[in-house]
Design a protein around this motif. Structure first.
Motif, PDB file in Angstrom:
ATOM      1  N   GLU A 111       0.435  -1.385  -0.173  1.00 40.47           N
ATOM      2  CA  GLU A 111       0.336   0.279   0.190  1.00 40.47           C
ATOM      3  C   GLU A 111       0.981   1.415   0.407  1.00 40.47           C
ATOM      4  O   GLU A 111       0.282   2.000  -0.799  1.00 40.47           O
ATOM      5  N   GLN A 112       2.196   1.086   1.057  1.00 39.04           N
ATOM      6  CA  GLN A 112       2.871   1.973   1.148  1.00 39.04           C
ATOM      7  C   GLN A 112       3.915   3.039  -0.557  1.00 39.04           C
ATOM      8  O   GLN A 112       3.779   3.763  -0.957  1.00 39.04           O
ATOM      9  N   SER A 113       4.030   1.799  -1.012  1.00 40.01           N
ATOM     10  CA  SER A 113       4.921   2.021  -2.534  1.00 40.01           C
ATOM     11  C   SER A 113       3.894   2.134  -3.296  1.00 40.01           C
ATOM     12  O   SER A 113       3.956   3.147  -4.187  1.00 40.01           O
ATOM     13  N   LEU A 114       2.732   1.456  -3.839  1.00 44.00           N
ATOM     14  CA  LEU A 114       1.750   2.636  -4.460  1.00 44.00           C
ATOM     15  C   LEU A 114       1.062   3.884  -4.317  1.00 44.00           C
ATOM     16  O   LEU A 114       1.450   4.686  -5.525  1.00 44.00           O
ATOM     17  N   ILE A 115       1.465   4.599  -3.516  1.00 42.52           N
ATOM     18  CA  ILE A 115       0.708   5.787  -2.342  1.00 42.52           C
ATOM     19  C   ILE A 115       2.177   7.034  -3.189  1.00 42.52           C
ATOM     20  O   ILE A 115       2.152   7.531  -3.996  1.00 42.52           O
ATOM     21  N   LYS A 116       3.690   6.138  -2.530  1.00 43.11           N
ATOM     22  CA  LYS A 116       4.714   6.385  -3.052  1.00 43.11           C
ATOM     23  C   LYS A 116       4.867   6.287  -4.522  1.00 43.11           C
ATOM     24  O   LYS A 116       5.334   8.009  -5.359  1.00 43.11           O
ATOM     25  N   ASP A 117       5.034   5.449  -5.291  1.00 46.42           N
ATOM     26  CA  ASP A 117       3.909   5.183  -6.789  1.00 46.42           C
ATOM     27  C   ASP A 117       3.509   6.642  -7.590  1.00 46.42           C
ATOM     28  O   ASP A 117       4.016   7.534  -8.347  1.00 46.42           O
ATOM     29  N   SER A 118       2.700   6.699  -6.739  1.00 44.11           N
ATOM     30  CA  SER A 118       1.497   7.730  -7.750  1.00 44.11           C
ATOM     31  C   SER A 118       2.022   8.628  -7.267  1.00 44.11           C
ATOM     32  O   SER A 118       2.023   9.808  -8.526  1.00 44.11           O
ATOM     33  N   VAL A 119       2.881   9.287  -6.237  1.00 48.59           N
ATOM     34  CA  VAL A 119       3.172  10.826  -6.528  1.00 48.59           C
ATOM     35  C   VAL A 119       3.926  11.064  -6.908  1.00 48.59           C
ATOM     36  O   VAL A 119       4.160  12.165  -7.377  1.00 48.59           O
ATOM     37  N   ALA A 120       4.837  10.009  -6.910  1.00 44.08           N
ATOM     38  CA  ALA A 120       6.428  10.263  -7.553  1.00 44.08           C
ATOM     39  C   ALA A 120       5.592  10.671  -9.309  1.00 44.08           C
ATOM     40  O   ALA A 120       6.200  11.393  -9.483  1.00 44.08           O
ATOM     41  N   ARG A 121       4.735   9.991  -9.367  1.00 46.54           N
ATOM     42  CA  ARG A 121       4.874   9.611 -11.242  1.00 46.54           C
ATOM     43  C   ARG A 121       3.712  11.396 -11.445  1.00 46.54           C
ATOM     44  O   ARG A 121       4.065  11.989 -11.883  1.00 46.54           O
ATOM     45  N   PHE A 122       2.936  11.708 -10.553  1.00 46.04           N
ATOM     46  CA  PHE A 122       2.180  12.602 -10.469  1.00 46.04           C
ATOM     47  C   PHE A 122       4.092  13.962 -10.797  1.00 46.04           C
ATOM     48  O   PHE A 122       3.720  14.477 -11.340  1.00 46.04           O
ATOM     49  N   VAL A 123       4.622  13.745  -9.922  1.00 42.70           N
ATOM     50  CA  VAL A 123       5.418  15.505  -9.737  1.00 42.70           C
ATOM     51  C   VAL A 123       6.161  14.870 -11.257  1.00 42.70           C
ATOM     52  O   VAL A 123       6.592  15.497 -11.460  1.00 42.70           O
ATOM     53  N   ALA A 124       7.014  13.766 -11.934  1.00 40.54           N
ATOM     54  CA  ALA A 124       7.212  13.645 -12.977  1.00 40.54           C
ATOM     55  C   ALA A 124       6.767  13.797 -13.790  1.00 40.54           C
ATOM     56  O   ALA A 124       7.370  14.749 -14.698  1.00 40.54           O
ATOM     57  N   GLU A 125       5.673  13.817 -14.283  1.00 40.87           N
ATOM     58  CA  GLU A 125       5.059  14.044 -15.148  1.00 40.87           C
ATOM     59  C   GLU A 125       3.882  15.208 -14.924  1.00 40.87           C
ATOM     60  O   GLU A 125       3.658  15.662 -16.155  1.00 40.87           O
TER      61      GLU A 125
END
Lengths: 406, 377, 406, 377
Positions: free
Chosen positions: B8-22
């Motif tokens: 669950e934590q990985s999902l959150i982390k990835d989704s925020v990182a993706r938002f910032v990157a993209e």
């Protein structure tokens, strides 16, 4: 209350001649500095309007060439000793007066006096002296920052003219300057220090474009300047072709007094103390915060030491002209201390420093006056350890010239 | 944060990182912070859709019921991207007070609206620029069935964006006392409330409030009368831990940005990254940034502690060190870039500005050092 | 009062298995550590007598091979997990127990287990396990400090023996060790890392001379060892000829847990707090000195952060074996913090730290107990940022391995 | 000190420098500090012959009547050579008290003897290891025609070498009070006085005194009863300025020693002085050592000031910065040498030890920072 007056213990006391000189210039500066100019300087305003710069210069000029304190009487300056120049610059700072007009007055003027033809002296020195001509300096280029001699912007000889193509960057006050002096590549075949020529030209010459560079504090002091077939008469060349590097080294060596930023730091210290003494709503003042008081005292002690070092290097055996690479000590320690004081000022204002307001803004009735400049000054002055040869370059200079290490 | 994460934590982390990157490149960020609001409403709706606005809110109120560690994952990525938004103000301050102290009615009225992105909040507690919560002087006098509030508030994050403001005032005691504080819920449009909002150096918004005998009904009290202080402390400690995570993200961005500059910029015919004196200084930045990652985890763990003294000591230790090292890192980031680091259009200076104001927000490194000292001696 | 117990917030709380392990080893250590040994360790005595080292090792050995906490059960160790080893070492420190016998137990033992022949294992592991054989490490040479692979001391093959000539320096505990393991040059033709051979030998072998090196704090821990035709049987070579560099790298990588010095720093912090809490003649304590309290708090905060970083690097994804160059972060930050705490301790004792007395001296009735060790510990521990790869070398390692800069 | 010197000053400077260079090599120094006395009587006689022992003493008493600047020239060279001797104790502390406060008889009896090297003195004021003069508790009760002294003294420099000890005790007031202190002159062999003397880490000697109802005649009072404090402060401030000069000499020796090491020691096939990271660190040492030279001059000028507050602020500023930077320089000196810097037979560690105890003597950098803060705020 012990006040550091900026002259160290005993120095002025032992020199009544200098003390009365100090009193004289102090009196004149404080009585003639227009309040609206003083207020902007006191607020650490980074972009003083052109008209203010020139107005203040003219006031000093009319007093006897004081606007060019390092010029000999022969050329209209006051012909002061180094000690007098030193005291004058300190008094300007302590009074919240604008700094001297650095490019034309403190750097180009003496260089012209040393190297220019009689015709060039007659053409350029009087308007600088009188405050009619502001200059900017075209040295740095996008790929020649620390390594200045690697500059590439070309000036090609074509009959009586040079044709300049290329670009200069970090050009302070290009947007308000009348003229530029700069270094241009006229020969690429030899060592990079050779083949550089020193040219002077009007900023209105066709082919010059100025692109403002906004610094991260929000200010606009520096620019990129582009040259597209800019024609400069050969008569506007200083000295010999290809020999500009030597003139530039001389010019850069003239920045002795300001380099430790002691005067500005004394100003900042004074402002900081008044912030700290201001009472808060609950009746306490930050001065009673033990940790803060200690940090302030440590900074004040360092400033006192730096001031002593500056005096020893400037006025020890041999005088300021014998100071070589040691100037780099003043640059490194002085800028670090200045930045430390400005950071302390931000800490004193704390979150009140957050709003990004112009210095003259009336739109912040709930905010203390220093909220208008504390953060901006701190951020802006990060430049002082970068510009004019970064502190890392200064350490390289010391390593080589003083320590003798390769 | 380079710790073992649950799925669950990985999902959150990835989704925020993706938002910032993209979706949050630096030039877009710079445009957004220059708008009158200072952030993007479209982004805010995305935050809601991605579940970030309800992340720490109770599941009963439409939230995900997560803790400081998960909030830290969001804030760390926000830090890397210098994301400017009323997230801290709304979710971690305003909604956190409602979740901790609000009545069932207040919670059900506001928290789902926050989670869904329909309502923004903020918290106005500090009057002093040093943001000491005990120093609150603003008064709330009983007046018939309600209160009359008088005072000023400073350093209120995103005051103009907030639909409602959680305001702390004295129903008893004197400035300096911990007891006697109460939370009030105030509409931003409330009659008698003057809100000024300024663009801040770090790209955020910061406001001041002024109110003079502003009348509020008794239903505007949130939580126990006179008992706001311990709740405020807990909310602030969790927000401080979140700031530690944000700073850790910025610190690592400074390191990475400088490293990539070192690998491309040439001077004296060599990559500047080949100069040993600069290498060692960037290595120092790297080490400090690594340390701050651990400090951010430590802060999150401390913020979740049930014992207030354990929580406060751990969070103050982290906030103090983060403030100090963050600023050192920010200054080095500018210096190691040289001229380009001074420009508006480059990240380095903006990292420094945000790291500076993260230190100054919610008590600076000296204030927290002193708080830690009191708690540990 | 908030105590940092050395395990960070929450870590042990979430692992009841480790918590009960902690309780078990804590109980054993505290009840079995002889008071005369504990007192010397608590006084930061730098030169623990050989008999104390071995006595304490044997007490741990008898508890189930605890003297070799990083050894597998197969070879007589307790077969503990990394977390258990970590906790055990921390508990030793918190109880003022001696450090583990580092050269034989933590470094050579596992290296033998990995690379030695069955015959060598049978010969060397049992005496190390039982505390019957102390080792020293012969790596550094006078001109191979930071640049270890440039070592020159030769081991020339002659029939069944190597003949060693040359010298090793900074050899810790050579004066009390039974055996040495070391690196010797057997081939100079290729890259410097090649042609190095790893040998083991009795310190009583003819031709070995030990010259004590006194460190500036006054202590004697290190030595220079000279080799004059020292004969070492080929059977005492570890692994293959010329391949010693690889074994040495493995051996050096084993120093994971101690490297941040967190355990020792926790001890120092505890002692420092007790000094600060001691009342002075006028009834005040140094704890009430605001500046001192702040410095202590700042150090405590850093120690807490370092402890969190150590745990993350050791027990994050991949475990301690995945930690590569990051170990250098722990070395640099850990030694700086340790040195800072020891310096703070000197400041707390102030001029009382001036007398240079042996730890066990009874000749200073007017001096507080810490006057016996504060200065010596501070001065002695300057070594930790120099030995074992100086902090400058650690930054070079990080620069290359992590930052990827050449 | 690289300042314009008078001819007389140059002579002093040169004579001390020559002594250190020719007669005080490091290995001799190490042998001397290991002797029971810790210094050389032969050297002491040379000091007398060269006029150094009378340097700051009044000309009427056989001295040269010079000021803190000239004393600084001696101390700077002593620093460079790590000269160990009771110079500070005898001349700058003991004799300075007699010169400032002693009766004509006391002066004429002692000062020529000091200048001629026939008598050694020391000063025992501190009881607390932080050496706060106001904290003195030792008592001197009036008893018939004399006094009974009870108390302890710590950190007494070269106590065993001194023929006589200037001892400060309370004839009035309470610990913490400035008033009520008096100087007493005590023979080291005085009945009732227990002297213990220890070899110190920095090569000097430091002692403790213990006395319980030690009887002294009224003639042993030096200076005004109850009025010792301002005299003590002035004497200590001049001694502190001398310590700044000594530290400046050591700091410059650290720099020079390390530089010459950089130019001879090779690692990785290159001179270590060619590594840029090390170059910049040694450049930092150089800059700090240069700064300390100026600070030493500033301290000497301040020490000569007639206004006590000006004097105290200037000296405390200098002593605080000297303590801090001196220790930084000392530590860098060891670190930049690596292994060899850790050894007993090399200068680097001994520089660090002396710089450490210079800071801790007569009030450490924090104590002087606080004193400066009080005087300047």
């Amino acid at each position: 209350m012990i006040e550091i007056d900026g002259y160290g213990s005993g120095w002025l006391e032992a020199r009544p001649d200098l003390k009365s000189f100090r009193d004289e210039v102090r009196g004149f500066i404080r009585s003639h500095l227009p309040e609206e100019i003083r207020r902007l300087v006191a607020a650490e305003c980074m972009e003083l309007p052109r008209e203010y710069i020139l107005r203040w210069h003219r006031i000093l000029y009319q007093r006897g060439g004081w606007g060019c304190p390092n010029w000999p009487q022969e050329h209209g300056g006051p012909g002061w000793s180094f000690e007098q120049q030193f005291i004058f610059e300190r008094e300007l700072a302590l009074a919240d007066a604008p700094r001297l007009v650095s490019f034309g007055v403190t750097m180009l003027g003496p260089t012209l006096i040393e190297y220019a033809s009689a015709e060039q002296k007659a053409r350029f020195l009087p308007p600088i002296l009188k405050g009619e001509m502001l200059w900017c300096q075209g040295f740095s280029e996008p790929n020649s920052g620390s390594d200045l001699a690697s500059l590439k912007t070309r000036a090609e000889r074509e009959g009586d003219h040079y044709i300049i193509n290329g670009t200069k960057i970090w050009t302070t006050e290009a947007q308000i300057a009348d003229w530029m002096f700069g270094l241009f590549r006229t020969d690429s075949s030899g060592k990079k220090q050779q083949g550089i020529t020193f040219l002077l030209f009007d900023m209105k010459t066709p082919g010059i474009t100025i692109r403002p560079i906004r610094t991260f504090d929000g200010g606009h002091e520096v620019n990129q300047v582009f040259f597209d077939n800019v024609k400069v008469p050969v008569a506007q060349r200083l000295g010999e072709e290809h020999k500009g590097w030597g003139y530039a080294k001389y010019l850069l060596s003239l920045e002795r007094f300001g380099i430790a930023e002691v005067s500005r730091s004394l100003q900042t210290l004074g402002r900081l103390k008044s912030i700290l003494h201001r009472r808060r709503a609950d009746g306490s003042s930050l001065m009673s915060d033990h940790a803060f008081g200690s940090r302030l005292a440590a900074a004040e002690i360092k400033l006192r030491a730096l001031e002593a070092l500056e005096r020893r290097l400037l006025f020890g055996p041999g005088g300021p002209e014998s100071m070589g690479a040691e100037a780099s000590i003043l640059k490194v320690m002085g800028t670090e201390l200045q930045q430390g004081l400005l950071e302390l000022q931000v800490d004193a204002v704390a979150l009140g420093a957050a709003p990004d307001l112009p210095a003259e803004s009336q739109d912040a009735p709930n905010l203390p006056p220093e909220a208008r400049y504390a953060a901006r000054a701190f951020f802006n002055m990060r430049k002082t350890s970068i510009y004019g040869g970064s502190n890392e370059i200064q350490k390289n200079i010391l390593t080589k010239a003083v320590l003798g290490l390769e | 944060m380079r710790i073992e994460l649950t799925e669950e934590q990985s999902l959150i982390k990835d989704s925020v990182a993706r938002f910032v990157a993209e979706r949050y490149p630096f030039d877009r960020r710079q445009k957004l912070v220059a708008t009158p609001e200072g952030y993007s409403e479209e982004d805010w709706r995305s935050f809601a859709e991605l579940g970030w606005l309800g992340l720490p809110l109770p599941e009963t109120a439409g939230g995900l019921g997560m803790g400081p560690l998960e909030v830290g994952l969001v804030m760390e990525s926000f830090g890397r991207g210098l994301v400017a938004s009323p997230y801290l103000a709304t979710v971690l301050l305003g909604a956190a007070v409602v979740a901790a102290a609000g009545s069932a009615t207040q919670q059900s009225e506001m928290l789902p609206a926050v989670a869904e992105g329909r309502m923004k909040l903020t918290l106005a507690f500090a009057e002093d620029d040093r943001q000491d919560p005990a120093a609150i002087a603003a008064s709330a006098e009983l007046d018939g069935g309600g209160f009359l509030l008088t005072g000023v508030k400073a350093g209120v994050p995103y005051a103009a964006a907030a639909d409602r403001i959680l305001l702390v005032a004295r129903t008893g005691g004197r400035p300096g006392d911990a007891s006697g504080l109460s939370f009030f819920l105030v509409d931003r449009q409330q009659r008698g409330l003057e809100v000024r909002d300024y663009a801040a150096h770090d790209g955020s918004r910061v406001g001041t409030l002024r109110f003079d005998r502003m009348a509020l009904g008794h239903d505007r009290l949130v939580g126990p009368k006179d008992g706001a202080f311990p709740i405020l402390e807990a909310v602030l400690d969790r927000a401080r831990a979140a700031l530690c995570a944000e700073a850790s993200g910025i610190a690592n961005a400074v390191y990475e940005k400088t490293l990539s500059y070192f690998k491309t910029r040439e001077q004296f015919g060599k990559l500047i990254g080949s100069f040993q004196a600069l290498q060692h200084r960037l290595t120092d930045v790297y080490m400090k940034a690594e340390l701050l990652q651990s400090v951010a985890v430590d802060a999150a763990e401390a913020a979740a502690a049930s014992d207030p003294a354990t929580r406060a000591a751990g969070v103050s230790a982290a906030k103090s060190l983060t403030g100090t090292l963050g600023r050192e890192i920010g200054k080095e980031g500018v210096q190691l870039h040289g001229g380009i680091g001074m420009t508006w259009d480059y990240e380095a200076g903006h990292y420094l500005k945000r790291l500076t104001f993260i230190d100054l927000a919610l008590g600076d490194s000296h204030w927290h050092l002193e708080r830690f000292r009191r708690l540990s001696s």
